[in-house]
Design a protein around this motif. Structure first.
Motif, mmCIF file in Angstrom:
data_model
loop_
_atom_site.group_PDB
_atom_site.id
_atom_site.type_symbol
_atom_site.label_atom_id
_atom_site.label_comp_id
_atom_site.label_asym_id
_atom_site.label_seq_id
_atom_site.Cartn_x
_atom_site.Cartn_y
_atom_site.Cartn_z
ATOM 1 N N LEU B 44 -42.618 41.518 -67.176
ATOM 2 C CA LEU B 44 -42.870 42.963 -67.100
ATOM 3 C C LEU B 44 -44.345 43.258 -67.336
ATOM 4 C CD1 LEU B 44 -39.823 44.542 -68.927
ATOM 5 C CD2 LEU B 44 -40.388 44.691 -66.517
ATOM 6 N N GLY B 48 -46.746 44.982 -64.731
ATOM 7 C CA GLY B 48 -47.496 46.177 -65.111
ATOM 8 C C GLY B 48 -48.971 46.036 -64.813
ATOM 9 N N SER B 56 -43.478 48.690 -63.116
ATOM 10 C CA SER B 56 -43.013 47.988 -64.321
ATOM 11 C C SER B 56 -41.936 48.784 -65.056
ATOM 12 C CB SER B 56 -44.189 47.677 -65.241
ATOM 13 O OG SER B 56 -44.878 48.848 -65.580
ATOM 14 N N GLY B 86 -42.582 48.187 -70.147
ATOM 15 C CA GLY B 86 -43.117 48.485 -68.823
ATOM 16 C C GLY B 86 -44.069 49.669 -68.853
ATOM 17 N N ALA B 90 -49.138 48.738 -68.850
ATOM 18 C CA ALA B 90 -49.521 48.790 -67.447
ATOM 19 C C ALA B 90 -51.021 49.077 -67.339
ATOM 20 C CB ALA B 90 -48.716 49.863 -66.728
#
Lengths: 186, 174
Positions: B44, B48, B56, B86, B90
């Motif tokens: 994840l 991201g 994500s 997520g 990111a």
């Protein structure tokens, strides 16, 4: 001879394969490849291939089921058990000591003479498991924290971490209906 | 076809966490260490960094839900946790995308936050009574080492995979 048709020992066995295990080891659950299509229902007992009790069916879906192991740290995870001797002593398997890998059997009569090496089996009186499924043998006995009953530490016959093939046990003797177990509410 | 490569890969990891990995690391009573794989959290963070927050979060929510249904008995713990990972990790900056060290830093942060989130929650509702010190030594550190090792291992293959998928997507747009 008494002609007794039914006993608490009666059960049906179905074999199953372990297909998964909870990756986060917070809870001790395993998944089996048999589900409601194969006649599996919640609360059936599960033993390993050598005959030691490992847990019970907790959830069932069509083609798989989830088993709660005896080692799961859950307050409602209890087994009515007895220590095999001339006059069986009854108690409950409640809890698991993670440091030593021993099951803890509580609420045993304080007067009972329990020795190391005695076999512990299910009693069948809890209404879930049939009678006579092997759980393990007594390793150590000590009085409980209030000094009213005894606690026995039990070395489980099954290895909870090396499971591949297991048997699902269906108790066939009658159990009390839920309406009988309910306390009067009126 | 290439748009299914990443979901398939993550699904494979999800299955491996519950099946193969449990055979690789059998539990032993003399060693008080529980190693928990968090491969999906690692993936994840990577998604991201390379595809942005929207991707994500969607991956996190979907695979969190699948994880909840397959492996646990309370819905929502993983769905929220993965969704949060997520959302929070990111960072689609070029600087981050090119640096292995920053990838590993974010993986470390994400796995730490996720482990402590889950431990705190389970402690709160009484699923575990493990003390914080023991948790740190027996579960947190070994798990972190494993997951960072996994992140290093998959860093280059996954980057190649992402580049390939992006290239295919841009070809499709033309």
């Amino acid at each position: 001879m008494l002609d007794l048709e039914e006993s608490l020992h009666d059960y049906l066995m179905r074999s199953a394969v372990v297909i998964q295990r909870s990756p986060d080891r917070w809870t001790e659950y395993i998944g089996l490849n048999k589900g409601s299509e194969d006649g599996i229902e919640p609360n059936m007992g599960v033993i390993d291939s050598k005959g030691g009790l490992i847990g019970k069916v907790k959830q069932v879906s069509e083609f798989s089921s989830r088993i709660q192991l005896l080692s799961d740290n859950d307050r409602t995870n209890r087994v009515s058990a007895m220590i095999m001797m001339d006059q069986p002593e009854y108690g409950f398997i409640e809890g698991y000591d993670e440091d030593t890998g021993l099951l803890i059997m509580r609420k045993i009569d304080f007067e009972a003479d329990i020795e190391e090496g005695q076999m512990v089996t299910t009693s069948g009186k809890g209404g879930v498991y049939p009678s006579g499924l092997l759980i393990g043998e007594v390793v150590r006995v000590e009085p409980d924290e209030y000094g009213l009953t005894q606690n026995a530490f039990i070395e489980p016959a099954a290895d909870f971490y090396a499971l591949d093939y297991v048997y699902i046990i269906e108790r066939t003797s009658t159990t009390m209906g839920p309406e009988l177990l309910e306390e009067e509410t009126s | 076809v290439s748009r299914f490569y990443i979901p398939t890969f993550i699904l494979l990891l999800l299955v491996i966490e519950g099946t193969l990995f449990q055979l690789v690391t059998p539990y032993q009573h003399n060693i008080d260490v529980t190693i928990v794989p968090r491969f999906i959290v690692v993936m994840l963070v990577f998604i991201g960094i390379h595809f942005g927050r929207y991707s994500s979060i969607v991956y996190g929510l979907i695979f969190g839900l699948v994880y909840d249904i397959v492996y646990t008995q309370f819905l929502g713990v993983y769905m929220f946790g993965f969704g949060f990972v997520g959302y929070a990790f990111a960072y689609t900056y070029k600087l981050v995308q090119d640096s292995l060290l920053l990838h590993l830093l974010f993986v470390t942060l994400a796995v730490s936050i996720f482990e402590y989130y889950q431990y705190g929650l389970y402690r709160l509702i009484g699923i575990t009574d493990l003390s914080a010190v023991l948790f740190f030594h027996e579960r947190f550190l070994p798990g972190l080492v494993l997951n960072i090792a996994f992140a290093i291992l998959v860093y280059f293959p996954v980057k190649k995979l992402f580049q390939f998928v992006e290239k295919q997507a841009s070809l499709r747009q033309r």
